[in-house]
Design a protein around this motif. Structure first.
Motif, PDB file in Angstrom:
ATOM      1  N   VAL A  47      -3.885   6.811  -7.052  1.00 23.60           N
ATOM      2  CA  VAL A  47      -4.024   8.206  -7.126  1.00 23.60           C
ATOM      3  C   VAL A  47      -4.609   8.901  -5.725  1.00 23.60           C
ATOM      4  CG1 VAL A  47      -4.795  10.577  -7.431  1.00 23.60           C
ATOM      5  CG2 VAL A  47      -3.485   9.198  -8.948  1.00 23.60           C
ATOM      6  N   GLU A  48      -5.679   8.252  -5.397  1.00 27.06           N
ATOM      7  CA  GLU A  48      -7.066   8.898  -4.465  1.00 27.06           C
ATOM      8  C   GLU A  48      -5.926   8.245  -2.774  1.00 27.06           C
ATOM      9  OE1 GLU A  48     -10.509   8.133  -4.422  1.00 27.06           O
ATOM     10  OE2 GLU A  48     -11.111   8.449  -7.031  1.00 27.06           O
ATOM     11  N   VAL A  49      -5.625   7.771  -3.465  1.00 25.86           N
ATOM     12  CA  VAL A  49      -4.728   7.372  -0.867  1.00 25.86           C
ATOM     13  C   VAL A  49      -3.718   7.908  -1.660  1.00 25.86           C
ATOM     14  CG1 VAL A  49      -3.885   5.344   0.067  1.00 25.86           C
ATOM     15  CG2 VAL A  49      -5.975   4.855  -1.601  1.00 25.86           C
ATOM     16  N   GLU A  50      -2.918   8.650  -2.332  1.00 27.34           N
ATOM     17  CA  GLU A  50      -1.906   9.361  -2.054  1.00 27.34           C
ATOM     18  C   GLU A  50      -2.364  10.803  -1.918  1.00 27.34           C
ATOM     19  OE1 GLU A  50       1.601  10.496  -5.122  1.00 27.34           O
ATOM     20  OE2 GLU A  50       1.565   8.637  -5.299  1.00 27.34           O
ATOM     21  N   ASN A  51      -3.465  11.299  -2.745  1.00 25.76           N
ATOM     22  CA  ASN A  51      -3.458  12.414  -2.304  1.00 25.76           C
ATOM     23  C   ASN A  51      -4.078  12.507  -1.259  1.00 25.76           C
ATOM     24  OD1 ASN A  51      -2.897  13.302  -4.625  1.00 25.76           O
ATOM     25  ND2 ASN A  51      -4.726  13.139  -5.592  1.00 25.76           N
ATOM     26  N   PHE A  52      -4.880  11.885  -0.537  1.00 26.88           N
ATOM     27  CA  PHE A  52      -5.471  11.615   1.055  1.00 26.88           C
ATOM     28  C   PHE A  52      -4.246  11.742   1.846  1.00 26.88           C
ATOM     29  CE2 PHE A  52      -7.990  10.304   4.400  1.00 26.88           C
ATOM     30  CZ  PHE A  52      -8.792  11.020   4.491  1.00 26.88           C
ATOM     31  N   SER A  53      -3.579  10.632   1.712  1.00 30.17           N
ATOM     32  CA  SER A  53      -3.018  10.723   2.508  1.00 30.17           C
ATOM     33  C   SER A  53      -1.830  12.371   2.333  1.00 30.17           C
ATOM     34  CB  SER A  53      -1.161   9.320   1.937  1.00 30.17           C
ATOM     35  OG  SER A  53      -0.511   9.865   3.351  1.00 30.17           O
ATOM     36  N   ARG A  54      -0.898  12.450   1.191  1.00 33.85           N
ATOM     37  CA  ARG A  54      -0.308  14.012   1.627  1.00 33.85           C
ATOM     38  C   ARG A  54      -0.955  15.313   1.505  1.00 33.85           C
ATOM     39  NH1 ARG A  54       1.227  15.034  -4.297  1.00 33.85           N
ATOM     40  NH2 ARG A  54       2.469  16.870  -3.620  1.00 33.85           N
ATOM     41  N   LEU A  55      -2.015  14.925   1.748  1.00 28.19           N
ATOM     42  CA  LEU A  55      -4.266  16.139   2.323  1.00 28.19           C
ATOM     43  C   LEU A  55      -2.779  15.929   3.843  1.00 28.19           C
ATOM     44  CD1 LEU A  55      -5.784  16.803  -0.620  1.00 28.19           C
ATOM     45  CD2 LEU A  55      -4.695  18.513   0.390  1.00 28.19           C
ATOM     46  N   HIS A  56      -3.590  14.792   4.445  1.00 28.42           N
ATOM     47  CA  HIS A  56      -3.883  14.345   6.134  1.00 28.42           C
ATOM     48  C   HIS A  56      -2.630  14.562   6.646  1.00 28.42           C
ATOM     49  CE1 HIS A  56      -4.059  11.592   9.573  1.00 28.42           C
ATOM     50  NE2 HIS A  56      -5.276  11.934   9.278  1.00 28.42           N
TER      51      HIS A  56
END
Length: 272
Positions: A47-56
């Motif tokens: 979840v953190e990797v996916e959220n970081f990717s989206r926010l990035h």
């Protein structure tokens, strides 16, 4: 006397067998709980990797695009000023890398984020890379209670899988209210049976499945960590949101430097 002795002799081997099966059952239960904790950790990281990717992409994408456009404009201005063939070729190459971009006032004007950039529209944007402590607590409690691996039949496993999918989605968006509602829903539902199979062969097969599942999860975790986003998050594992803000500040500085350079070249060309 003889009959009693014979009876005792025939019954004696059953005790060690039962004890071995009990130990095997305990080992299965321990392996199940360990796997669930590991799955929670891997899903949390996913979840953190996916959220970081989206926010990035959402917060920094426009800035990267603007930098590419400014690089092309600077190269074109240099070529216009010098007339050198090599500069002209570099300008062509720089322009070929970007599509026509809107002006800076369209990118940075209007509604801006805290980092000075208007976010890309997302109907369901994550609130942050890492959900808050309360969301983490609620998620872990739900995952431990309703995990599909605790099911003893296909129907129960399907019910749990459907429920956990809803839990994962609520956690991805750090929706604490929804997580609490899901906790109440689960507590009000049917109590799952936790009886383990009694046959040793089934228990051994269960242990093998648990080991295989853990290997797959370990591979997934390694894949996430080795990804570009995972490696970027590794630069600030304790506060990935702060890393995004730091990158945004660096990009804004680069944008300002490129714009100043472009303005200088335009003045030189006009003056010439």
């Amino acid at each position: 006397m003889t009959n009693t002795s014979d009876t005792e002799s025939s019954a004696a081997p059953s005790a060690p067998a039962s004890g071995a099966e009990d130990r095997l059952a305990k080992a299965v239960r321990a392996a199940e709980q360990a796997l669930i904790e590991f799955e929670i950790a891997v899903e949390t990281y996913r979840v953190e990797v996916e959220n970081f990717s989206r926010l990035h992409h959402q917060r920094l994408g426009p800035m990267y695009a603007r930098l590419d456009e400014l690089d092309a404009l600077v190269a074109e201005a240099v070529a216009a000023h010098s007339g050198d063939r090599a500069d002209i070729e570099r300008a062509w190459e720089a322009r070929a890398l970007v599509m026509p971009m809107p002006g800076v006032e369209e990118l940075f004007g209007g509604l801006l984020g805290s980092d000075g950039v208007r976010p890309v529209e997302d109907p369901n944007p994550p609130r942050r890379v890492r959900p808050g402590k309360e969301a983490q607590r609620l998620y872990r409690e739900l995952a431990r209670k309703a995990h599909p691996d605790l099911a003893q039949d296909d129907a129960e496993k399907d019910r749990r899988s459907t429920f956990i999918a809803r839990v994962n989605e609520a956690y991805a968006y750090a929706d604490e209210d929804l997580l609490r509602a899901l906790a109440e829903e689960w507590d009000a539902g049917p109590v799952p049976e936790e009886e383990l199979p009694g046959e040793a062969e089934v228990l051994y097969a269960r242990l093998e499945w648990l080991a295989e599942r853990k290997e797959k999860l370990a591979a997934l975790a390694a894949e996430l960590a080795d990804s570009a986003i995972g490696q970027m998050m590794g630069l600030s594992p304790d506060d990935p949101d702060a890393l995004l803000n730091e990158i945004a500040e660096q990009l804004l500085t680069q944008v300002s430097q490129r714009e100043a350079r472009l303005a200088e070249l335009v003045r030189q060309t006009s003056g010439g």
